[in-house]
Write a protein that holds these residues in place. Sequence first.
Motif, PDB file in Angstrom:
ATOM      1  N   GLY A  89      44.100  43.311  47.317  1.00 17.93           N
ATOM      2  CA  GLY A  89      43.708  42.395  46.333  1.00 17.93           C
ATOM      3  C   GLY A  89      43.181  43.213  45.407  1.00 17.93           C
ATOM      4  O   GLY A  89      42.737  42.752  44.355  1.00 17.93           O
ATOM      5  N   ARG A  90      42.997  44.526  45.038  1.00 16.82           N
ATOM      6  CA  ARG A  90      42.296  45.338  44.426  1.00 16.82           C
ATOM      7  C   ARG A  90      42.999  47.015  44.075  1.00 16.82           C
ATOM      8  O   ARG A  90      43.548  46.988  44.980  1.00 16.82           O
ATOM      9  CB  ARG A  90      40.842  45.293  44.532  1.00 16.82           C
ATOM     10  N   PRO A  91      42.470  47.371  42.855  1.00 18.16           N
ATOM     11  CA  PRO A  91      43.026  48.795  42.849  1.00 18.16           C
ATOM     12  C   PRO A  91      42.342  49.546  43.925  1.00 18.16           C
ATOM     13  O   PRO A  91      41.679  49.396  44.540  1.00 18.16           O
ATOM     14  CB  PRO A  91      42.228  49.135  41.524  1.00 18.16           C
ATOM     15  N   PRO A  92      43.013  50.933  44.108  1.00 17.65           N
ATOM     16  CA  PRO A  92      42.568  51.861  45.082  1.00 17.65           C
ATOM     17  C   PRO A  92      41.296  52.512  44.967  1.00 17.65           C
ATOM     18  O   PRO A  92      40.909  52.381  43.560  1.00 17.65           O
ATOM     19  CB  PRO A  92      43.633  52.938  45.025  1.00 17.65           C
ATOM     20  N   TYR A 138      50.849  35.824  44.938  1.00 16.66           N
ATOM     21  CA  TYR A 138      49.797  36.058  45.873  1.00 16.66           C
ATOM     22  C   TYR A 138      48.666  36.100  45.637  1.00 16.66           C
ATOM     23  O   TYR A 138      47.502  35.646  45.592  1.00 16.66           O
ATOM     24  CB  TYR A 138      50.261  37.262  46.647  1.00 16.66           C
ATOM     25  N   PRO A 139      48.309  37.189  44.239  1.00 20.98           N
ATOM     26  CA  PRO A 139      46.927  37.218  43.703  1.00 20.98           C
ATOM     27  C   PRO A 139      46.398  35.752  43.011  1.00 20.98           C
ATOM     28  O   PRO A 139      45.335  35.740  43.115  1.00 20.98           O
ATOM     29  CB  PRO A 139      47.078  38.622  42.870  1.00 20.98           C
ATOM     30  N   ASN A 145      43.111  35.059  41.482  1.00 17.13           N
ATOM     31  CA  ASN A 145      43.520  35.998  40.299  1.00 17.13           C
ATOM     32  C   ASN A 145      42.327  37.022  40.175  1.00 17.13           C
ATOM     33  O   ASN A 145      41.967  37.723  39.260  1.00 17.13           O
ATOM     34  CB  ASN A 145      43.436  35.115  38.831  1.00 17.13           C
ATOM     35  N   ALA A 146      41.956  37.418  41.765  1.00 13.70           N
ATOM     36  CA  ALA A 146      40.953  38.295  41.637  1.00 13.70           C
ATOM     37  C   ALA A 146      40.957  39.739  40.954  1.00 13.70           C
ATOM     38  O   ALA A 146      40.089  40.231  40.321  1.00 13.70           O
ATOM     39  CB  ALA A 146      40.480  38.637  43.121  1.00 13.70           C
ATOM     40  N   HIS A 147      42.403  40.075  40.928  1.00 10.47           N
ATOM     41  CA  HIS A 147      42.495  41.538  40.533  1.00 10.47           C
ATOM     42  C   HIS A 147      42.491  41.402  38.949  1.00 10.47           C
ATOM     43  O   HIS A 147      41.829  42.301  38.214  1.00 10.47           O
ATOM     44  CB  HIS A 147      43.929  41.906  40.819  1.00 10.47           C
ATOM     45  N   LYS A 148      43.021  40.202  38.362  1.00  7.57           N
ATOM     46  CA  LYS A 148      42.882  40.272  36.868  1.00  7.57           C
ATOM     47  C   LYS A 148      41.600  40.096  36.198  1.00  7.57           C
ATOM     48  O   LYS A 148      41.164  40.559  35.367  1.00  7.57           O
ATOM     49  CB  LYS A 148      43.700  39.291  36.320  1.00  7.57           C
ATOM     50  N   VAL A 164      44.336  43.186  26.680  1.00  9.75           N
ATOM     51  CA  VAL A 164      44.748  43.724  27.989  1.00  9.75           C
ATOM     52  C   VAL A 164      46.147  43.243  28.435  1.00  9.75           C
ATOM     53  O   VAL A 164      46.228  41.864  28.042  1.00  9.75           O
ATOM     54  CB  VAL A 164      43.465  43.394  28.955  1.00  9.75           C
ATOM     55  N   LYS A 165      47.007  43.964  28.691  1.00 13.41           N
ATOM     56  CA  LYS A 165      48.306  43.406  29.374  1.00 13.41           C
ATOM     57  C   LYS A 165      48.306  43.864  30.748  1.00 13.41           C
ATOM     58  O   LYS A 165      48.283  44.717  31.117  1.00 13.41           O
ATOM     59  CB  LYS A 165      49.358  43.919  28.453  1.00 13.41           C
TER      60      LYS A 165
END
Length: 195
Positions: A89-92, A138-139, A145-148, A164-165
Amino acid sequence: MNTLIVYTYPNHQSLNYAFLQQVIKGCQENPAIDNIQVLDLYEEQFDPRLVFHEQKRRRDMYRDPQMEKYREQLIWADKIVFVYPIWWGRPPAMLLGYIDQLFAANFAYRDKKGLLPEGLLKGKSVVCVSTMKGPTHYPLLWLHNAHKILMKRALFSFVGMKRVKFFEFGSMESNKGKQQKKLEHVYRYFQKIAY
């Protein structure tokens, strides 16, 4: 327009690398983009660990000499493109370590009176191109929307970057993931983007 592409994936035989190549190709064919730099964090052997001790204090991160060339890249760039997978659910961790060390106080933002700081990277725009194994929604549906929210609200807006896109491509390990169509979509976007 100067464009910095930050790539975070350890395998150059991967779909993520194919997305990187499409970003580069589109940028090279775009007359609005003057210069491109690519920072491959794994190839660079970037150390994502934060280290603090008596000689290396958190409040001095904005002038850490080991990060100088990366700070210069961020200052130089008008547009910053991040290419990475979404894991858990997040970047590496590698990319988060880059963010932790580069988006430091007195470089990316400055504390002032009031609730929010002054963003020192304002005027720059950001594009995030990310892939995931799970379905595209899924996010949004499962993780709210945790990632965004993490990337846009907690990071980019905080340092003054308002444009931001996001490209969040799901089902990328599926035979029905329409990978080629998504690669072409990214290529066309960067071929035509004006700012």
